[in-house]
Design a protein around this motif. Structure first.
Motif, PDB file in Angstrom:
ATOM      1  N   LEU A 289     -14.943  14.671 -26.305  1.00  0.00           N
ATOM      2  CA  LEU A 289     -14.956  13.684 -27.565  1.00  0.00           C
ATOM      3  C   LEU A 289     -16.072  14.384 -28.661  1.00  0.00           C
ATOM      4  CD1 LEU A 289     -15.393  10.232 -26.156  1.00  0.00           C
ATOM      5  CD2 LEU A 289     -13.360  11.373 -27.086  1.00  0.00           C
ATOM      6  N   GLN A 290     -17.055  15.363 -28.181  1.00  0.00           N
ATOM      7  CA  GLN A 290     -17.702  16.096 -29.025  1.00  0.00           C
ATOM      8  C   GLN A 290     -16.941  17.108 -30.033  1.00  0.00           C
ATOM      9  OE1 GLN A 290     -20.809  17.840 -26.592  1.00  0.00           O
ATOM     10  NE2 GLN A 290     -22.261  15.980 -27.142  1.00  0.00           N
TER      11      GLN A 290
ATOM     12  N   ALA B 253      -6.513  14.248 -27.586  1.00  0.00           N
ATOM     13  CA  ALA B 253      -5.782  13.347 -26.346  1.00  0.00           C
ATOM     14  C   ALA B 253      -4.630  14.273 -25.987  1.00  0.00           C
ATOM     15  CB  ALA B 253      -5.365  12.337 -26.933  1.00  0.00           C
ATOM     16  N   GLU B 254      -5.002  14.935 -24.680  1.00  0.00           N
ATOM     17  CA  GLU B 254      -4.243  15.934 -23.979  1.00  0.00           C
ATOM     18  C   GLU B 254      -3.039  15.427 -23.229  1.00  0.00           C
ATOM     19  OE1 GLU B 254      -6.760  16.832 -20.038  1.00  0.00           O
ATOM     20  OE2 GLU B 254      -7.413  17.538 -21.895  1.00  0.00           O
TER      21      GLU B 254
ATOM     22  N   ASN C 253      -1.244   3.296 -22.950  1.00  0.00           N
ATOM     23  CA  ASN C 253      -2.234   3.206 -21.918  1.00  0.00           C
ATOM     24  C   ASN C 253      -2.472   4.624 -21.595  1.00  0.00           C
ATOM     25  OD1 ASN C 253      -2.326   0.628 -21.341  1.00  0.00           O
ATOM     26  ND2 ASN C 253      -0.378   0.580 -19.841  1.00  0.00           N
ATOM     27  N   THR C 254      -1.751   5.678 -21.880  1.00  0.00           N
ATOM     28  CA  THR C 254      -2.049   7.288 -21.823  1.00  0.00           C
ATOM     29  C   THR C 254      -3.206   7.486 -22.770  1.00  0.00           C
ATOM     30  OG1 THR C 254       0.159   7.548 -21.310  1.00  0.00           O
ATOM     31  CG2 THR C 254      -1.297   9.570 -21.788  1.00  0.00           C
ATOM     32  N   PHE C 255      -3.282   6.966 -23.955  1.00  0.00           N
ATOM     33  CA  PHE C 255      -4.306   7.184 -24.884  1.00  0.00           C
ATOM     34  C   PHE C 255      -5.454   6.520 -24.476  1.00  0.00           C
ATOM     35  CE2 PHE C 255      -1.127   7.837 -28.273  1.00  0.00           C
ATOM     36  CZ  PHE C 255      -1.523   8.850 -29.087  1.00  0.00           C
TER      37      PHE C 255
ATOM     38  N   GLY D 102     -10.778   7.403 -23.119  1.00  0.00           N
ATOM     39  CA  GLY D 102     -11.888   6.501 -22.424  1.00  0.00           C
ATOM     40  C   GLY D 102     -12.239   5.393 -23.470  1.00  0.00           C
ATOM     41  N   THR D 103     -13.320   4.668 -23.091  1.00  0.00           N
ATOM     42  CA  THR D 103     -13.818   3.418 -24.034  1.00  0.00           C
ATOM     43  C   THR D 103     -14.813   4.000 -24.968  1.00  0.00           C
ATOM     44  OG1 THR D 103     -15.693   3.330 -22.145  1.00  0.00           O
ATOM     45  CG2 THR D 103     -13.581   1.912 -22.018  1.00  0.00           C
TER      46      THR D 103
END
Length: 374
Positions: A4-5, A40-41, A69-71, A76-77
């Protein structure tokens, strides 16, 4: 799990471009750009099923039930992206966000198809929204040129699989096999030894087929004395490797060895000259010079190299038209070749990252001409 960073830094860089251009919002649909921005791999595939709407303070992405759902699992949250799978058309979804954001300058990347663009114009008219829709011409593609450390590590890992595959296939090749059989063995090895995808359809071109730089593997049977051009790569978490090696079945002829040595000299001369600040055309022309001085200039017709990342061919380029300087952090191939119609072809390709003072090559496979099937 996504970094995320790293993704946040990429979004920040893009928002700087948006501010410079005066864009209130941007609409994106190009999967490689979305992969790069979200991190998003292994989520984006061949379907154009996603639409992003980006402003200076919000990130929205519309998808459908095949990916939703994959995303969530990948990001994550804590992700700043807001995903939805609303049962609406992408153009209606964008028009609703334009209205909510009161956006007046909404940039559209020029990779969208005309049907989407026309549909968006109509959806905005239906809502009585007057918005400018300027086209972006490669803004994100330009940002993607300079790779961050995470991207470089993924490509190094992909190349390590590709190098191992070369050792394996050299042991496998023998007279009597078809190009298709060699291709199947090579690709199966990569997918069985760490690759989660192929970078592209592998090229296995033997004998006179090798004189066609992008020949497709067929039923030709490999014979003693053939040169075999093998251009292939492993994919790993959406990033690619790319290498070409040319081998000879049995012992090379004097002509084959001589041409191979010329190609090798062009590859290594160019690799030694690459560093941040050179232009793509200068490096390409250096390869042309080496090959032409050896008398084979008319048999090298393609560009010397191209960028590699979430796409197998991306900016920057080593070709006669790329007069821009190559930035440190660019990951680029070095792939000179000589193609003699009716006889054979030879290409030697590495790839690596451009640094301030050189070229850090990821490819570890030998530059020596390897004899196989002996």
């Amino acid at each position: 799990m996504a970094d995320l960073q790293a993704a946040a830094k990429r979004v920040a860089r893009f928002r700087e471009v948006m501010a410079q251009r005066g864009y209130d919002a941007v609409v994106l649909r190009h999967n490689p750009d979305l992969r790069w921005l979200t991190d998003a791999e292994r989520t984006f595939d061949f379907e154009q099923a996603h639409t992003a709407f980006i402003t200076q303070d919000a990130l929205f992405l519309h998808t459908d039930s095949r990916y939703y759902n994959t995303f969530l699992e990948r990001l994550g949250t804590d992700s700043p992206w807001k995903f939805d799978q609303e049962a609406t058309t992408p153009t209606e979804w964008v028009a609703a966000h334009v209205a909510e954001a009161r956006a007046r300058v909404v940039a559209i990347e020029d990779t969208v198809d005309l049907a989407f663009f026309d549909g968006l114009e109509q959806a905005l008219r239906n809502r009585s929204i007057a918005a400018l829709l300027p086209r972006m011409h490669g803004d994100i593609a330009e940002l993607r040129i300079v790779k961050d450390p995470a991207e470089i590590e993924l490509m190094k890992h992909a190349q390590s699989i590709t190098d191992k595959a070369f050792l394996h296939i050299c042991e496998y090749i023998k007279p009597g096999l078809t190009e298709q059989q060699i291709r199947a063995e090579l690709e199966n090895y990569m997918l069985s030894n760490g690759a989660d995808a192929l970078s592209f359809d592998s090229i296995i071109a033997s004998g006179p087929n090798g004189a066609n730089p992008h020949a497709q593997p067929g039923e030709r049977v490999v014979q003693t004395g053939d040169m075999i051009v093998m251009d292939y790569g492993a994919g790993y978490l959406d990033y690619h490797s790319d290498m070409t090696r040319t081998v000879v079945v049995g012992a090379p002829s004097e002509e084959q060895q001589h041409v191979y040595d010329v190609v090798r000299k062009a590859n290594e001369t160019c690799a030694a000259a690459i560093h941040a600040g050179v232009t793509g055309s200068d490096i390409h022309n250096l390869a042309v010079k080496v090959i032409s001085e050896a008398g084979y200039g008319e048999y090298f017709g393609h560009g010397l190299g191209h960028g590699v990342g979430v796409e197998i061919h991306e900016r920057p380029f080593f070709n006669p038209r790329w007069n821009k300087v190559i930035a440190a952090g660019s990951v680029v191939t070095d792939e000179p070749g000589i193609y003699l119609p009716g006889k054979f072809g030879i290409r030697l390709e590495d790839f690596g990252v451009v640094t301030e003072d050189g070229y850090d090559v990821f490819t570890q496979s030998t530059h020596d001409l390897v004899s196989v099937g002996c």
